[in-house]
Design an enzyme around this catalytic site. Sequence first.
Site, short mmCIF file in Angstrom:
data_model
loop_
_atom_site.label_atom_id
_atom_site.label_comp_id
_atom_site.label_asym_id
_atom_site.label_seq_id
_atom_site.Cartn_x
_atom_site.Cartn_y
_atom_site.Cartn_z
N CYS A 123 0.87 -1.18 0.00
CA CYS A 123 0.00 0.00 0.00
C CYS A 123 0.90 1.22 0.00
CB CYS A 123 -0.92 0.02 1.21
SG CYS A 123 -1.95 1.52 1.31
N CYS A 176 -0.68 3.31 -6.64
CA CYS A 176 -1.82 2.91 -5.82
C CYS A 176 -2.06 1.44 -6.13
CB CYS A 176 -3.06 3.74 -6.14
SG CYS A 176 -4.55 3.15 -5.31
#
Length: 237
Positions: free
Chosen positions: A83, A195
């Site tokens: 992440c 992302c």
Amino acid sequence: MRRIGILGGMGPQATLLLMQKVIDAVPAADDADHIPLLVDQNPQVPSRIRRLIEGTGEDPAPVLADMARRLVAAGAEALAMPCNTAHHYVPAIRSAAKVPFIDMVHLSVTKSAKLAGLDGRVGILASPAVRRIGLFDAALARFGVRALYPEDEVAMLGAIRQIKSGGPGPEVRAILHDASDRLLQRGASVQMIACTEFSLVTEATAKDAVAFDTLDVLVEAIRDFATGRERSTDGMK
């Protein structure tokens, strides 16, 4: 073979994609040839969007620190986290667990700076939170590289939320392609998919962009660390 602990669940599909990519990255003749992973798939990590964009959410740092401690207690010899935005909390993770942390952001900055060159521009396809916290900006600036972000933050955030709620559909791909194409027009021929929700639709970037996925950079580093092939400790502190 060294055991890697994964701080996962942000989002769940991205963690599964990381695991599949790690499997695919190893030429294996048998099960025992693969990298041992300890995965904390924790979708209850407080929302980075609510904390960093809306300013209303619970702090994810203590939860991530607890995850790191559990993984090390279970035998992890290094940690990694699929992440990008959550790398804002890496200091808390490093304080909680005295094993190497394989830093996806640091490694991706190094790669993009080499591709863009001095005075280059790197487009960053990410959550608006990444721009607001300057996750990549200062590191890129040290290489003489400027970070550029999509101008339509509402569309980017909507695409991320759509992936989290319903998976990557045609609308998401169209949003990512448009953002990538607009960055290309602004001079960012090198682009980072930063992302891990967008890691599910990497094919949607503009055709003429030199785009790479930060998740793939992390996979390579996990493979090299686990197999003892890492060339240096850079990005693994």
